[in-house]
Scaffold this motif. Structure first.
Motif, PDB file in Angstrom:
ATOM      1  N   ALA A 352      29.371 -14.043  -2.823  1.00  0.00           N
ATOM      2  CA  ALA A 352      28.053 -14.660  -3.031  1.00  0.00           C
ATOM      3  C   ALA A 352      27.507 -15.282  -1.752  1.00  0.00           C
ATOM      4  CB  ALA A 352      28.146 -15.706  -4.129  1.00  0.00           C
ATOM      5  N   LYS A 353      28.106 -14.962  -0.599  1.00  0.00           N
ATOM      6  CA  LYS A 353      27.625 -15.564   0.651  1.00  0.00           C
ATOM      7  C   LYS A 353      27.352 -14.484   1.705  1.00  0.00           C
ATOM      8  CE  LYS A 353      28.631 -19.188   3.939  1.00  0.00           C
ATOM      9  NZ  LYS A 353      29.504 -20.279   4.317  1.00  0.00           N
ATOM     10  N   ILE A 354      26.204 -14.635   2.367  1.00  0.00           N
ATOM     11  CA  ILE A 354      25.889 -13.767   3.506  1.00  0.00           C
ATOM     12  C   ILE A 354      25.821 -14.657   4.742  1.00  0.00           C
ATOM     13  CG2 ILE A 354      24.208 -12.161   4.532  1.00  0.00           C
ATOM     14  CD1 ILE A 354      23.243 -11.505   1.720  1.00  0.00           C
ATOM     15  N   THR A 355      26.536 -14.268   5.788  1.00  0.00           N
ATOM     16  CA  THR A 355      26.504 -15.026   7.042  1.00  0.00           C
ATOM     17  C   THR A 355      25.940 -14.118   8.124  1.00  0.00           C
ATOM     18  OG1 THR A 355      28.537 -16.108   6.295  1.00  0.00           O
ATOM     19  CG2 THR A 355      27.875 -16.486   8.597  1.00  0.00           C
ATOM     20  N   PRO A 356      24.604 -14.154   8.343  1.00  0.00           N
ATOM     21  CA  PRO A 356      24.027 -13.242   9.332  1.00  0.00           C
ATOM     22  C   PRO A 356      24.589 -13.485  10.729  1.00  0.00           C
ATOM     23  CG  PRO A 356      22.308 -14.196   7.955  1.00  0.00           C
ATOM     24  CD  PRO A 356      23.572 -14.943   7.661  1.00  0.00           C
ATOM     25  N   GLN A 357      24.927 -12.383  11.398  1.00  0.00           N
ATOM     26  CA  GLN A 357      25.357 -12.396  12.793  1.00  0.00           C
ATOM     27  C   GLN A 357      24.731 -11.171  13.439  1.00  0.00           C
ATOM     28  OE1 GLN A 357      29.901 -13.389  12.500  1.00  0.00           O
ATOM     29  NE2 GLN A 357      29.019 -13.209  10.484  1.00  0.00           N
ATOM     30  N   PHE A 358      24.957 -10.988  14.716  1.00  0.00           N
ATOM     31  CA  PHE A 358      24.343  -9.861  15.410  1.00  0.00           C
ATOM     32  C   PHE A 358      25.038  -8.550  15.028  1.00  0.00           C
ATOM     33  CE2 PHE A 358      22.029 -11.946  19.112  1.00  0.00           C
ATOM     34  CZ  PHE A 358      22.144 -13.231  18.610  1.00  0.00           C
ATOM     35  N   VAL A 359      24.233  -7.532  14.724  1.00  0.00           N
ATOM     36  CA  VAL A 359      24.806  -6.201  14.526  1.00  0.00           C
ATOM     37  C   VAL A 359      24.235  -5.224  15.551  1.00  0.00           C
ATOM     38  CG1 VAL A 359      25.423  -6.494  12.104  1.00  0.00           C
ATOM     39  CG2 VAL A 359      23.127  -5.695  12.679  1.00  0.00           C
ATOM     40  N   ARG A 360      23.331  -5.710  16.376  1.00  0.00           N
ATOM     41  CA  ARG A 360      22.885  -4.932  17.526  1.00  0.00           C
ATOM     42  C   ARG A 360      22.840  -5.892  18.720  1.00  0.00           C
ATOM     43  NH1 ARG A 360      17.453  -1.324  17.641  1.00  0.00           N
ATOM     44  NH2 ARG A 360      18.804   0.320  16.850  1.00  0.00           N
ATOM     45  N   THR A 361      23.137  -5.344  19.888  1.00  0.00           N
ATOM     46  CA  THR A 361      23.271  -6.147  21.095  1.00  0.00           C
ATOM     47  C   THR A 361      22.134  -7.146  21.284  1.00  0.00           C
ATOM     48  OG1 THR A 361      24.259  -4.212  22.041  1.00  0.00           O
ATOM     49  CG2 THR A 361      23.678  -5.924  23.569  1.00  0.00           C
ATOM     50  N   VAL A 362      22.453  -8.419  21.282  1.00  0.00           N
ATOM     51  CA  VAL A 362      21.516  -9.534  21.520  1.00  0.00           C
ATOM     52  C   VAL A 362      20.146  -9.303  20.866  1.00  0.00           C
ATOM     53  CG1 VAL A 362      21.095 -11.330  23.219  1.00  0.00           C
ATOM     54  CG2 VAL A 362      22.569  -9.470  23.842  1.00  0.00           C
ATOM     55  N   GLN A 363      20.162  -8.848  19.624  1.00  0.00           N
ATOM     56  CA  GLN A 363      18.908  -8.638  18.885  1.00  0.00           C
ATOM     57  C   GLN A 363      18.991  -9.385  17.562  1.00  0.00           C
ATOM     58  OE1 GLN A 363      16.008  -6.832  19.704  1.00  0.00           O
ATOM     59  NE2 GLN A 363      16.912  -7.115  21.716  1.00  0.00           N
ATOM     60  N   PRO A 364      18.786 -10.709  17.565  1.00  0.00           N
ATOM     61  CA  PRO A 364      18.966 -11.463  16.316  1.00  0.00           C
ATOM     62  C   PRO A 364      17.981 -11.085  15.220  1.00  0.00           C
ATOM     63  CG  PRO A 364      18.068 -12.869  18.080  1.00  0.00           C
ATOM     64  CD  PRO A 364      18.441 -11.566  18.712  1.00  0.00           C
ATOM     65  N   THR A 365      16.731 -10.786  15.590  1.00  0.00           N
ATOM     66  CA  THR A 365      15.757 -10.567  14.510  1.00  0.00           C
ATOM     67  C   THR A 365      15.897  -9.165  13.913  1.00  0.00           C
ATOM     68  OG1 THR A 365      13.974 -10.001  16.065  1.00  0.00           O
ATOM     69  CG2 THR A 365      14.146 -12.289  15.415  1.00  0.00           C
ATOM     70  N   PHE A 366      16.124  -8.156  14.771  1.00  0.00           N
ATOM     71  CA  PHE A 366      16.407  -6.816  14.247  1.00  0.00           C
ATOM     72  C   PHE A 366      17.637  -6.890  13.346  1.00  0.00           C
ATOM     73  CE2 PHE A 366      19.058  -3.069  14.346  1.00  0.00           C
ATOM     74  CZ  PHE A 366      18.176  -2.057  14.001  1.00  0.00           C
ATOM     75  N   SER A 367      18.673  -7.582  13.834  1.00  0.00           N
ATOM     76  CA  SER A 367      19.936  -7.644  13.080  1.00  0.00           C
ATOM     77  C   SER A 367      19.707  -8.263  11.708  1.00  0.00           C
ATOM     78  CB  SER A 367      20.971  -8.484  13.856  1.00  0.00           C
ATOM     79  OG  SER A 367      21.264  -7.893  15.095  1.00  0.00           O
ATOM     80  N   ALA A 368      18.976  -9.396  11.663  1.00  0.00           N
ATOM     81  CA  ALA A 368      18.774 -10.094  10.386  1.00  0.00           C
ATOM     82  C   ALA A 368      17.978  -9.233   9.413  1.00  0.00           C
ATOM     83  CB  ALA A 368      18.051 -11.416  10.635  1.00  0.00           C
ATOM     84  N   ALA A 369      16.948  -8.560   9.924  1.00  0.00           N
ATOM     85  CA  ALA A 369      16.122  -7.724   9.046  1.00  0.00           C
ATOM     86  C   ALA A 369      16.947  -6.552   8.497  1.00  0.00           C
ATOM     87  CB  ALA A 369      14.904  -7.213   9.825  1.00  0.00           C
ATOM     88  N   LEU A 370      17.759  -5.940   9.364  1.00  0.00           N
ATOM     89  CA  LEU A 370      18.585  -4.824   8.894  1.00  0.00           C
ATOM     90  C   LEU A 370      19.594  -5.299   7.846  1.00  0.00           C
ATOM     91  CD1 LEU A 370      19.478  -1.869   9.036  1.00  0.00           C
ATOM     92  CD2 LEU A 370      21.005  -2.491  10.911  1.00  0.00           C
ATOM     93  N   LEU A 371      20.152  -6.493   8.053  1.00  0.00           N
ATOM     94  CA  LEU A 371      21.121  -7.015   7.077  1.00  0.00           C
ATOM     95  C   LEU A 371      20.477  -7.158   5.701  1.00  0.00           C
ATOM     96  CD1 LEU A 371      23.036  -9.711   9.161  1.00  0.00           C
ATOM     97  CD2 LEU A 371      23.759  -7.398   8.565  1.00  0.00           C
ATOM     98  N   ALA A 372      19.213  -7.608   5.679  1.00  0.00           N
ATOM     99  CA  ALA A 372      18.526  -7.746   4.385  1.00  0.00           C
ATOM    100  C   ALA A 372      18.309  -6.373   3.761  1.00  0.00           C
ATOM    101  CB  ALA A 372      17.202  -8.478   4.577  1.00  0.00           C
ATOM    102  N   PHE A 373      18.002  -5.369   4.601  1.00  0.00           N
ATOM    103  CA  PHE A 373      17.830  -4.012   4.075  1.00  0.00           C
ATOM    104  C   PHE A 373      19.154  -3.521   3.473  1.00  0.00           C
ATOM    105  CE2 PHE A 373      18.015   0.583   4.340  1.00  0.00           C
ATOM    106  CZ  PHE A 373      16.831   0.943   3.715  1.00  0.00           C
ATOM    107  N   ILE A 374      20.220  -3.760   4.198  1.00  0.00           N
ATOM    108  CA  ILE A 374      21.531  -3.304   3.728  1.00  0.00           C
ATOM    109  C   ILE A 374      21.938  -4.063   2.459  1.00  0.00           C
ATOM    110  CG2 ILE A 374      24.001  -3.375   4.351  1.00  0.00           C
ATOM    111  CD1 ILE A 374      23.139  -2.252   7.091  1.00  0.00           C
ATOM    112  N   GLU A 375      21.654  -5.350   2.439  1.00  0.00           N
ATOM    113  CA  GLU A 375      21.965  -6.159   1.245  1.00  0.00           C
ATOM    114  C   GLU A 375      21.299  -5.564  -0.006  1.00  0.00           C
ATOM    115  OE1 GLU A 375      23.601  -8.378  -0.101  1.00  0.00           O
ATOM    116  OE2 GLU A 375      22.394  -9.340  -1.654  1.00  0.00           O
ATOM    117  N   THR A 376      20.048  -5.143   0.150  1.00  0.00           N
ATOM    118  CA  THR A 376      19.300  -4.711  -1.034  1.00  0.00           C
ATOM    119  C   THR A 376      19.483  -3.221  -1.354  1.00  0.00           C
ATOM    120  OG1 THR A 376      17.426  -4.656   0.483  1.00  0.00           O
ATOM    121  CG2 THR A 376      17.463  -6.436  -1.083  1.00  0.00           C
ATOM    122  N   ASN A 377      19.979  -2.455  -0.398  1.00  0.00           N
ATOM    123  CA  ASN A 377      20.021  -1.003  -0.614  1.00  0.00           C
ATOM    124  C   ASN A 377      21.423  -0.396  -0.678  1.00  0.00           C
ATOM    125  OD1 ASN A 377      17.121   0.239  -0.493  1.00  0.00           O
ATOM    126  ND2 ASN A 377      17.177  -1.455   0.961  1.00  0.00           N
TER     127      ASN A 377
END
Ligand code: FAD
Length: 473
Positions: A352-377
């Motif tokens: 029940a917990k999501i801890t956003p971290q970087f999934v692309r090199t020094v790209q916090p906002t791309f990473s966070a948006a992609l995590l939300a996409f992955i969470e929902t899809n």
């Protein structure tokens, strides 16, 4: 105590929380509660010095659904010819507008000046949490149907909110760089404490304000490698530089036989820049710099490389590796806060917990948006985490390569998933996929660059395993 109900509880309305919520709104029908200690959205940008700018172009920072800036190029200054970079004021106004959009959906409730305090544990169908309104002291109990998203993990620290760790004798003039624009008098000398992104900004600000470089002293505990801003420009007109850099980097790594050779060639080809060509950097924090900024910074000759300051006295500065003479009428500009904290990563999706971290090199906002996409899809935590290896935050030069390895591995995973591929191709937070997609069959020089990249990327991935096992990252 007031009791509220929500699908997602998001702690933090900084760049990461905002990018996550933006995609969550697009990709789901969930309700969302956002809690933040700040008085408005934008996170640490609320505490930033007034002359700060993004160090990357605005074009691919922010949230996916709303453009930041006008995608124009600067006509003057040290960013001349390159794409605009938002100021703190612009970012705060931008995030305010984004939040207005969120609230207009009727699915988001925002509690600013509120501190998330507690995980109260599990009930059969909900997780219970608690936060407190800072000014009223009112406590809220939140029943969370789906998940809590904790964006406080990266713990961004800036000088105005994090006082220096060194001590200063009575009467020493020492202030965070936020105070620089308010100065009304000159000092016999200026000491910039720290050589990360904020130290560079302070030094450049002093030079732009007409301060004689010979009166500036720069405490540089470590020299750093920087990314070359020319190589991270969006837009077709920069295709040859941006993709040229990508192709060159993977080629250098693919051909390398040692770590020193990689860094020497990355520097010689303008991929990584440094301020002093005679000093081997021991730091890499992902900061981005331009050639003209480097030229300007080279005008400062009094660079002190004796480690971190321990104490400032009226007539001396005591550092880890020695003491230097000082003048009581010097102004110390503190730039020693760590920006983002380098701490051991945790799995991003954990029940029940999501801890956003970087999934692309020094790209916090791309990473966070992609995590939300992955969470929902995507289906379950195992699949989600498998698609989202955490990119460790960098500190030393070798971490540049560790980030490259993790980023390439994630990119490969995403390229095999059609839904993710489609999402990446459509988001404004990815600057480069669209550039590659738009290449026409007759643009043979561009195709040649893409081919050179494609030819070396797999070899580079293999070579990185070898180089990083030697570098023990
Ligand atoms: C000077 C500077 C320049 C930068 N430039 C760039 C750049 O150009 N490009 C780039 O990609 N990155 C840049 N960065 C990196 C930066 O860290 C990210 O861009 C991003 O802003 C970080 O956002 P965040 O949401 O992770 O953190 P924050 O901005 O710190 O937001 C986290 C929020 O969580 C809130 N919070 C934390 N704990 C709680 C709690 N218990 N209860 C309630 N609220 C809580 C905080 O109040 C804060 O508002 C820069 C960083 C600095 C310092």
């Amino acid at each position: 105590m007031q009791h509220i109900y929500t699908d997602y509880l998001v702690v933090g309305s900084g760049a990461v929380g905002m990018a996550f919520v933006d995609t969550l709104l697009q990709e789901s029908t969930s309700s969302i509660v956002i809690v933040d200690r700040h008085h408005g959205p934008g996170g640490h940008w609320n505490d930033a010095y007034s002359f700060v700018r993004l160090h990357q172009p605005s074009a691919y920072y922010g949230v996916g659904s709303r453009a930041l800036g006008a995608n124009a190029k600067d006509a003057v200054g040290m960013n001349k010819g390159m794409y605009e970079r938002a100021t703190a004021a612009e970012l705060i106004s931008y995030y305010e507008q984004v939040m207005q959009g969120f609230l207009a959906t009727g699915r988001v409730r925002y509690f600013s000046k509120s501190n998330y305090t507690q995980d109260l544990g599990k009930l059969p169908t909900t997780d219970e949490h608690q936060f407190v309104e800072l000014l009223s002291g009112k406590t809220y109990r939140v029943s969370v149907n789906k998940k809590i998203v904790d964006t406080s993990f990266l713990n961004t620290a800036v000088p105005s909110t994090h006082p220096p760790k060194y001590s200063t004798a009575a009467g020493i003039h020492c202030l965070p760089l936020n105070e620089l624009p308010k100065l009304k008098k000159s000092y016999a000398g200026y000491v910039v404490v720290g050589a990360g992104k904020t130290g560079i900004d302070a030094a450049l600000w002093l030079l732009e304000s007409g301060v004689d470089p010979d009166t500036i002293h720069w405490i540089m505990p470590r020299d750093s490698w920087f990314q070359n801003r020319e190589n991270v420009q969006p837009g077709d007109d920069f295709f040859h530089l941006s993709y040229g850099a990508l192709a060159t980097q993977v080629e250098i790594v693919a051909q390398a036989t040692s770590l020193p050779e990689v860094f020497s060639r990355l520097n010689a080809t303008g991929q990584l820049l440094r301020i002093d060509d005679t000093v081997e950097p021991t730091m890499y924090h992902g900061a981005i710099i331009s050639h003209s900024e480097i030229t300007e910074l080279k005008r400062i000759k009094h660079v002190v490389r004796l480690g971190r300051i321990q104490q400032i006295e009226a007539t001396s500065i005591v550092l880890e590796k020695g003491t230097v003479a000082a003048n009581p009428d010097w102004l110390y500009v503190d730039c020693s806060a760590s920006a983002v904290e380098r701490r051991p990563s945790v799995p991003i999706f954990q029940g029940a917990k999501i801890t956003p971290q970087f999934v692309r090199t020094v790209q916090p906002t791309f990473s966070a948006a992609l995590l939300a996409f992955i969470e929902t899809n995507m289906k379950d935590d195992a699949q989600k985490n498998q698609l989202c290896s955490v990119i460790p935050l960098p500190d030393q030069p070798v971490h540049y390569l560790a980030m490259m390895a993790a980023s390439m591995s994630n990119q490969y995973q995403w390229s095999k998933n059609e839904a993710i591929r489609r999402w990446i191709n459509s988001t404004r937070l990815d600057a480069f996929s669209a550039m590659a997609r738009n290449v026409k069959p007759f643009e043979t020089d561009k195709l040649a660059l893409l081919e050179r990249y494609g030819k070396n990327v797999g070899l580079a991935a293999e070579k990185l395993k070898m180089l990083l096992s030697v570098g023990r990252v």
